[in-house]
Design an enzyme around this catalytic site. Structure first.
Site, mmCIF file in Angstrom:
data_model
loop_
_atom_site.group_PDB
_atom_site.id
_atom_site.type_symbol
_atom_site.label_atom_id
_atom_site.label_comp_id
_atom_site.label_asym_id
_atom_site.label_seq_id
_atom_site.Cartn_x
_atom_site.Cartn_y
_atom_site.Cartn_z
ATOM 1 N N ASP A 137 -15.964 -11.305 3.349
ATOM 2 C CA ASP A 137 -15.532 -11.979 4.573
ATOM 3 C C ASP A 137 -14.840 -10.929 5.435
ATOM 4 O O ASP A 137 -13.722 -10.500 5.129
ATOM 5 C CB ASP A 137 -14.580 -13.121 4.196
ATOM 6 C CG ASP A 137 -13.949 -13.783 5.416
ATOM 7 O OD1 ASP A 137 -14.117 -13.266 6.539
ATOM 8 O OD2 ASP A 137 -13.260 -14.804 5.230
ATOM 9 N N GLN A 157 -11.321 -10.589 9.470
ATOM 10 C CA GLN A 157 -10.104 -9.893 9.907
ATOM 11 C C GLN A 157 -10.249 -8.382 9.840
ATOM 12 O O GLN A 157 -9.274 -7.662 10.038
ATOM 13 C CB GLN A 157 -8.912 -10.326 9.038
ATOM 14 C CG GLN A 157 -8.531 -11.779 9.187
ATOM 15 C CD GLN A 157 -8.021 -12.119 10.588
ATOM 16 O OE1 GLN A 157 -7.597 -11.243 11.343
ATOM 17 N NE2 GLN A 157 -8.075 -13.389 10.949
ATOM 18 N N LYS A 178 -12.769 -12.808 17.169
ATOM 19 C CA LYS A 178 -11.627 -12.055 16.646
ATOM 20 C C LYS A 178 -11.769 -10.567 16.960
ATOM 21 O O LYS A 178 -10.976 -9.747 16.507
ATOM 22 C CB LYS A 178 -11.503 -12.272 15.137
ATOM 23 C CG LYS A 178 -11.140 -13.720 14.766
ATOM 24 C CD LYS A 178 -10.975 -13.870 13.281
ATOM 25 C CE LYS A 178 -10.944 -15.314 12.824
ATOM 26 N NZ LYS A 178 -9.699 -16.013 13.136
ATOM 27 N N CYS A 223 -4.649 -21.519 7.087
ATOM 28 C CA CYS A 223 -5.901 -21.854 6.357
ATOM 29 C C CYS A 223 -5.992 -21.092 5.042
ATOM 30 O O CYS A 223 -7.086 -20.722 4.596
ATOM 31 C CB CYS A 223 -7.142 -21.604 7.198
ATOM 32 S SG CYS A 223 -7.221 -22.610 8.678
#
Ligand code: PLP
Length: 395
Positions: A195, A198, A221, A359
């Site tokens: 993932d 970020q 993002k 989250c």
């Protein structure tokens, strides 16, 4: 060298006043602001180019298709994928992970299936695997927020089908050693999804060097519009997976008896994509490359060091996430104050931060806290803004 004033003038929203003060925007892990060039791409697309792609014979459709496919190649180079066919456009990280979970489960979950995740995953790298029927085996992490790789080794069983880990934790800021995670998982014959939600705006990402099988991220993002994201998958892996959604574009031939599917990457892009947002993503990549990803990383590392140094001098502030490998995120609590109260008071002083569980409820459970206050940095933030943020906390 970066010219921070020049960069800031490219982001019109930074001139906004909030409660009579100039906005200090430190909620970048939730979404980054957009440079004027990205905003202009959207207006320009809908003013001069709007057309559905791939299937039109007319001029607008041809130009829109050409630009859309150019961005696919831009993304390929941005994350160092081997082929543009490995780049699938989605709505964002969440849809990318749901796509992989759904298709992977249909192909590779025979029953009694386990997925190893890290203990610091965002809900969007937890729930899709649960929906796919997997039992999750979380990798524990230390108080500092560092993954326990020895414990990771012990989680593999004959039922382990996949490892799914975040590259950078949105709550703790930890940069995980994803290349090492991949090396160990592959030694067990298990594929890995990373993932990257970020990571892409903070670090140079090279999916071939990492060696992962899937890499997912969101445009919004990384200075691009909302509504677009990417699912990178290794070609052999994507060839092996069944389609996610059915509809237009993902087919080769349809009859009522039988349908054959389009080749990669179109097999995974059913229906009309968000073309303007994809063009905006291309523009955001141009922006990041014009500044230089390494320059962005160095600037944000400086802000993080400066902010960490200043905040740890304040009495009664506790930091969560102090890994030596860290990116652009500062999670903390002040005394016994509820994070939401701290966030509301900071907002009154013009400082935008996020509060709550971000989250990542399992991370909160790990520390036994309801949530944190999170300040997160981007390329346009400055030391002056950190000073304003620290002064607001002191206040
Ligand atoms: N993964 C991580 C680590 C995130 O921080 C986020 C968003 O905060 C997501 C996934 C989900 O991203 P999106 O909401 O853009 O799909």
């Amino acid at each position: 060298m970066m010219n921070i004033d020049d960069i800031r003038t490219q982001f019109p929203i930074l001139d906004t006043e909030v409660h009579g003060r100039r906005l200090v925007y430190l909620d970048n892990a939730a979404t980054t602001q957009k440079p004027q060039a990205v905003i202009d791409v959207l207006t320009d697309y809908y003013s001069h180019l709007n057309a559905n792609i791939h299937r039109g014979a007319h001029h607008l459709a041809a130009v829109a298709t050409e630009r859309y496919e150019t961005v696919r190649r831009q993304v390929q180079h941005f994350i160092h994928a081997r082929s543009h066919e490995e780049i699938v456009f989605t709505r964002g990280t969440t849809e990318s992970i749901n796509l992989v979970a759904s298709s992977f489960a249909r192909r590779f979950f025979p029953g009694d299936d386990e997925v190893i995740v890290s203990g610091m995953e965002h809900h969007s790298n937890i729930v899709p695997w649960q929906l796919a029927g997997a039992t999750l085996r979380p990798i524990p992490f230390s108080d500092e927020g560092v993954l326990d790789l020895d414990a990771f080794e012990r989680l593999f069983t004959p039922r382990t089908r996949l490892v799914a880990v975040t590259h950078v934790s949105n709550t703790l800021g930890t940069v995980n050693p994803v290349d090492e995670v991949v090396r160990r998982a592959h030694a067990h014959g298990v594929p890995v999804l990373v993932d990257g939600a970020q990571a892409v705006s903070h670090l140079r990402v090279d999916v071939q060097a990492i060696g992962c099988d899937f890499y997912c991220f969101s445009g919004h993002k990384m200075y691009a519009p909302m509504g677009v994201g990417v699912m990178y998958g290794r070609q052999e892996m994507l060839e092996a997976l069944p389609p996610y959604q059915g509809g237009g574009e993902m087919i080769e031939d349809v009859t009522f008896e039988r349908t054959t599917y389009n080749h990669l990457p179109f097999k995974f892009e059913a229906g009309t994509p968000s073309v303007g947002d994809v063009l905006g993503l291309g523009c955001a990549i141009d922006f990041m490359e014009s500044v230089g990803v390494d320059n962005i990383a160095a600037h944000e590392a400086d802000l993080l060091r400066y902010a960490t140094d200043r905040i740890t001098r304040l009495p009664d502030v506790r930091l969560y996430g102090t890994s030596p490998e860290k990116a652009a995120v500062l999670s903390f609590l002040v005394g016994t104050a509820h994070p939401y109260d701290v966030g509301t008071l900071l907002d009154q002083l013009g400082v935008a931060v996020r509060t709550g569980h971000h989250c990542t409820q399992p991370v909160m459970d790990r520390y036994g806290i309801p949530g944190t206050v999170r300040a997160s940095f981007a390329v346009y933030n400055t030391r002056d803004e950190i000073d304003a943020f620290i002064a607001a906390i002191q206040r």
